[in-house]
Structures are given as C-alpha cells and as structure tokens.
Design a protein around this motif. Structure first.
Motif, PDB file in Angstrom:
ATOM      1  N   ASN A 192       4.200  10.040   0.012  1.00 10.45           N
ATOM      2  CA  ASN A 192       4.745   9.253  -1.101  1.00 10.45           C
ATOM      3  C   ASN A 192       3.639   8.311  -1.573  1.00 10.45           C
ATOM      4  O   ASN A 192       3.284   7.356  -0.889  1.00 10.45           O
ATOM      5  N   ASN A 194       3.533   6.040  -3.590  1.00  9.25           N
ATOM      6  CA  ASN A 194       3.915   4.634  -3.732  1.00  9.25           C
ATOM      7  C   ASN A 194       3.663   3.844  -2.449  1.00  9.25           C
ATOM      8  O   ASN A 194       3.630   2.604  -2.480  1.00  9.25           O
ATOM      9  N   ASP A 222       7.526  -3.925  -7.824  1.00  7.31           N
ATOM     10  CA  ASP A 222       7.979  -3.347  -6.559  1.00  7.31           C
ATOM     11  C   ASP A 222       7.913  -4.351  -5.410  1.00  7.31           C
ATOM     12  O   ASP A 222       8.588  -4.174  -4.392  1.00  7.31           O
ATOM     13  N   PHE A 243      13.410   5.016  -9.633  1.00 10.23           N
ATOM     14  CA  PHE A 243      13.027   4.132  -8.528  1.00 10.23           C
ATOM     15  C   PHE A 243      13.361   4.730  -7.159  1.00 10.23           C
ATOM     16  O   PHE A 243      13.139   4.084  -6.134  1.00 10.23           O
ATOM     17  N   HIS A 246      10.506   4.827  -5.016  1.00 10.35           N
ATOM     18  CA  HIS A 246      10.043   3.479  -4.698  1.00 10.35           C
ATOM     19  C   HIS A 246      10.908   2.821  -3.609  1.00 10.35           C
ATOM     20  O   HIS A 246      10.554   1.743  -3.125  1.00 10.35           O
ATOM     21  N   LEU A 249       9.265   1.646  -0.384  1.00 11.19           N
ATOM     22  CA  LEU A 249       8.498   0.409  -0.545  1.00 11.19           C
ATOM     23  C   LEU A 249       9.433  -0.789  -0.625  1.00 11.19           C
ATOM     24  O   LEU A 249       9.149  -1.851  -0.050  1.00 11.19           O
ATOM     25  N   TYR A 250      10.557  -0.640  -1.338  1.00  8.67           N
ATOM     26  CA  TYR A 250      11.574  -1.701  -1.402  1.00  8.67           C
ATOM     27  C   TYR A 250      11.997  -2.088   0.014  1.00  8.67           C
ATOM     28  O   TYR A 250      12.018  -3.271   0.381  1.00  8.67           O
TER      29      TYR A 250
END
Length: 565
Positions: A192, A194, A222, A243, A246, A249-250
């Motif tokens: 990923n 991200n 982010d 998202f 993402h 990462l969150y």
C-alpha cells in the motif's frame, strides 16, 4: 422549516445499511463503543460550494447521527490554505441548514488544531516514528519504488535530535517550499503506497484565511484528520470510498499518537450522476471561464444552484435516502433526481396559468365591456388548498401551439372549424378563424364561446371532443421572463478520463423566453415559491434576478417523468 423536516423524518421509512450494521455491532454489548454516544462528523473543505455529491456524504453523516440519537460535528477542513475562503464557509453552513440539519455548538475548523497537530508530530519524532526528509519533489518520486520494489530515503535513519531541530526550523520559516518534509516512518516496502513513509507535513509559505502568516508548515489531511476526529470524540469517521486505501494510515496515526479516543473509519461509495461533473476543480473552471453565470447557476449541481432552480430540501433528502448507501461505485440517472423533485412538487405546488409563447385570443361574441372572475383549483391533490378567482374577459392569451390554421391529424386544439375546446375553469369555445400581419404570421385567434358553459362544461351535457386549454386574461396578465433549463452536458459521461468535459457542454442547456404572460397574482410571489404552470412544468421565482416589475421564473422540472421506475 424545522417542523417540516421533523415531519419528513418521522414519515421516512426505517432503513438499515452496512454502515448501520457496523455501528450496531460497535455499540452492542461487548462492542468497542458499548455505552457510548454515536458521534460522526462532516468535514468539507472550504474551497468551493457544496454539490449534490457532498449532499450524499452529509446526509449519511448527519442522518446516521440522527438515527442513533447521536451527535454530528461540522468541521471545516482548512488544513490546506490554497483557495480557502470564508465565503465558502458561510455558504456551506447555509446549505446544511437549508437541508434541515444542524450541528449545535459543535462547529470547528481543522486549523483550530494546528498546534496540537504539531505537538503530535513532534511526539512521533521523539518515538522514532517520524523524520525530516530533504528529498526534492522530483527526487521523492524517483525514490518511491514500484510494485515489488521498495521505496528508499537516505534520510530515514536521521538522528531524532536532528529531525527535531530541522522540524522546529521548518516551522520558523527558515526553508523554502519543497526543501523538506516530515515523513512518518512506517514501511518503505508496503504494498500500500500510502504506507511507504508518507509525508505528514510540508512547507507552504502561503497566508491562511484564518491563521494569517502564523504557520508556514501545514499537516497533510491523512495525518490531521484522524487526530481531529479523536480530539472531538468522533466514534465513526464516515468517508467516501477513495479513502479505503488510506484507512491503514488513519489507524496507524490513531495507534501511535497520544490521543483520547480511537475512532473507526468506514467508507462508502461516492455519488455519481450522469450528465454532470462533481469535481470542484471542474465546477470552478465552469464559473471562472464564464460557461455558467456563477456557482448558483441553476444548471450547476451545487446545492445553491439546485435551490435556485427550485429543488426542495425534501426532494434532495429523499433522493439521497432512496439511492441508498453502497460499497461499490455506481452512476445514478439524473432523471431520478428530477423524479424526486416532481413527486414533492406535485403534492405541494400551487397550480397557476402561464403562457410562455403567447398569442392573443379574442372571443368575438363576448361583450367588450364585460369582465368576470372564474374559479380555479390551487392544487387538486390537496383538499385544503382551496380555490382562487382569476379574471376573465374578451381578450386572452394562449400558447401559440394551441392553434394550427391547418391541423395535423388527431389535433384536438384550436383550428378554424375545429371541435369545441375548454378554457380551463371558464367556457367552451370554438375557433372561427385568425388574423395575420403583413408577413403572414398569426397575431390573433378568433373564437366564439358558449355562454351556458361556465366552468368549462356544456349545460346540455354534450360531449366535448377538444382539449382543455390554459390561458391568462390579457387585461390583467403580468409580463415575465422564463428560463428553460436542460442538462448542462449533452454527454452522459462528461467526466470520463478520455474526454474534455468542456467539449461536452450542451449548447441548448438554457433557453430564455421574454414576453411571457402569467396570472396577475404571481406579481406578489416571493422566492423560493414553486408553482406548477399548468401543462408546462414546475417553475420557481428566481431568487436572484426577479424583482417587482421584472418577474423571472426558472423551470425546475418538466411535467413528464422520463425516469423508468
């Protein structure tokens, strides 16, 4: 407005989607939010006006909170100073209130948390989980790696003390844009991208619309967004499907920062509608290039544009509720949005008579000096709507296409020697001829009426074969400008990657008619009043250009429902 919205919510069918299923699992005994109040947020970026796509998101955010008797915050995502403006902030508030939602005292700006964002970033550096990177944007792309090829950074093992010093100097404004970034230390080999040590702070020497020149470094969305959610006590961060990648990462930010709560991110599919675009960049281009009259142009998918066109809060909320919440992207027919408006206005709009392309009708056997009033229903679907009196005299206006000197087969309106036709609420008439100007254009239609047919029905019960025609009294009619709107784009998919959306504009998206004639009572109409112009469609008074002595009406939607149920 508030009472109407409350009634609408009470009448709305109980619905349950995958978001509700997740929330019910979370708040059930043993769930991670057992005993807690469901808390959502709507975080628009104040760099443009809300459009119908945002409306789906905000109805999910606010509507979910309503369903579970919870809370929903309104937070302006102003972490990026580019093109942010208080004008957009106030417009966003107005649109949300117009739809019937409210955030109470829970209104925030993302920039309110800049100091806390910075503190959390410093904390990550001290934990060895972030570092200052001096790769230029070009070098950053070159070191990003590829599928199966890890990213690299020569600064990843920079000593913590050095990163702390450089980060403080970044804040102090010692370095130009692009010279440095702060990156989270996660996994350069992650599939990923991200998670490949993403940038969480960048330098941007740009004045902020609220903070002024206090900051020259800004957190990436982010990084800032999960921190803001946690600080506000949000339990469920509902966002669109882009998202989804993402989310790791969150969750990483939530796990590694020192935060008071742990929100859960859930994604849903964005709303797509044919014959329109949803990109703020493209909508801004339409405005700035003069392709439309502004953000509130009635052809725009913005909420202010839809409101000016005559869309109602109920119709838009019904539309969002009925298309549902999906996990996969889909495109909804624009005709369904029109269908929802037509349903609402059919029940609520007053019926009035207006003539868009007028031609004079003279009833030759009606006394010249006689004037009377006839009764017309305000809305036959509403038993409490009552009736109104409209004036009637020898000279009227009717639609030009309600007369043909030489009729086509099965034509049931006015033509010389043709069948009797009803004048709505008034009398039966028979066409006897017409008068023309020197160029051969019909300027006056001549007819005779049956004095014993007041109300539009013959006294002797004979069958009337002609059509019912609407009209306005020439002696009292008011002049009006009428704007007929169609889809802004003639192509069903103007947003497709292989197309220039500007090449897809519909040249016939707006037709302006002047010299139209409307009932005298419409001179007292107040925007945003909506009316059904009999046989013509649903229209509303234009909230911007209409004024006493210059009435302007926008066609909200036609009478014919093209949507295939």
């Amino acid at each position: 407005m508030a009472e109407d919205m409350k009634q609408m919510q009470e009448e709305a069918p109980e619905s349950r989607n995958f978001i509700h299923a997740f929330i019910e699992e979370d708040i059930a005994p043993g769930g991670q939010y057992e005993g807690m109040t469901v808390h959502t947020r709507f975080p628009p970026e104040p760099n443009g006006y809300l459009h119908i796509g945002h409306c789906k998101a905000l109805t999910i955010d606010f509507g979910t909170a309503e369903k579970y008797h919870g809370l929903c915050n309104l937070r302006m995502d102003d972490t990026n100073p580019t093109k942010e403006d208080e004008e957009y902030v106030e417009a966003i508030k107005e649109d949300i209130h117009w739809l019937g939602f409210d955030w109470g005292d829970r209104f925030f700006y993302g920039s309110d948390y800049f100091e806390e964002d910075y503190r959390q970033a410093v904390g990550l550096i001290k934990k060895g989980l972030a570092y200052v990177c001096q790769l230029s944007p070009e070098e950053f792309r070159a070191h990003r790696g590829d599928i199966g090829v890890p990213a690299t950074s020569p600064y990843r093992d920079r000593p913590m003390e050095e990163s702390l010093d450089l980060f403080a100097r970044m804040r102090a404004g010692e370095f130009p844009n692009g010279a440095m970034t702060l990156r989270a230390k996660i996994d350069l080999a992650s599939g990923n991208f991200n998670m490949r040590d993403p940038v969480i702070y960048r330098i941007n020497h740009m004045r902020h619309h609220r903070q002024g020149d206090k900051w020259c470094i800004y957190p990436m969305y982010d990084f800032a967004h999960p921190i803001q959610d946690a600080l506000e006590g949000v339990t469920h961060s509902l966002c669109s499907l882009e998202f989804e990648a993402h989310r790791p990462l969150y969750n990483w930010v939530i796990e590694h920062c020192d935060l008071p709560s742990k929100p859960r991110q859930i994604e849903f599919a964005r709303l797509g509608i044919d014959h329109t675009v949803m990109s703020k960049r493209k909508l801004r281009a339409l405005v700035e290039d003069g392709k439309v009259s502004g953000w509130d142009d009635p052809r725009m998918p913005t909420l202010c544009g839809l409101r000016r066109r005559g869309y109602t809060p109920k119709s838009i909320r019904n539309f969002c509720d009925r298309i549902g919440v999906a996990k996969s992207t889909n495109v909804v027919e624009y005709g369904f949005l029109e269908h929802c408006l037509r349903e609402d206005l059919n029940e609520t709009a007053q019926r009035v008579m207006a003539v868009l392309r007028p031609v004079k009708l003279t009833i030759t056997n009606y006394p010249e000096d006689k004037h009377e009033t006839v009764s017309v229903e305000n809305n036959p679907l509403d038993p409490d709507a009552g009736i109104r009196e409209v004036t009637f005299s020898r000279h009227l206006y009717i639609e030009a296409d309600d007369f043909m000197e030489v009729p086509v087969p099965k034509y049931k309106r006015l033509y010389p020697g043709g069948p009797e036709c009803r004048l709505k609420g008034a009398y039966l008439i028979t066409c006897t001829g017409c008068a023309k100007d020197d160029d051969g254009n019909v300027v006056e239609i001549l007819a005779e009426y049956d004095p014993d047919s007041r109300g539009g029905d013959p006294a002797d019960g004979r069958k009337v074969k002609g059509a019912t025609i609407h009209w306005v009294d020439a002696a009292t009619a008011a002049d009006a400008e009428v704007r007929l709107y169609d889809n802004l784009f003639s192509d069903a998919a103007p947003d497709a990657a292989d197309k220039n959306f500007l090449d897809c504009l519909n040249p016939a998206s707006l037709e302006i008619l002047t010299g139209c004639k409307v009932e005298a009572g419409l001179q007292n109409a107040v925007a945003p009043s909506s009316f059904q112009f009999m046989r013509l469609g649903y229209f509303c008074l234009d909230s911007k250009d209409s004024k006493p002595g210059h009435l302007v009406f926008n066609r909200s939607v036609s009478l014919k429902d093209s949507f295939k149920k």
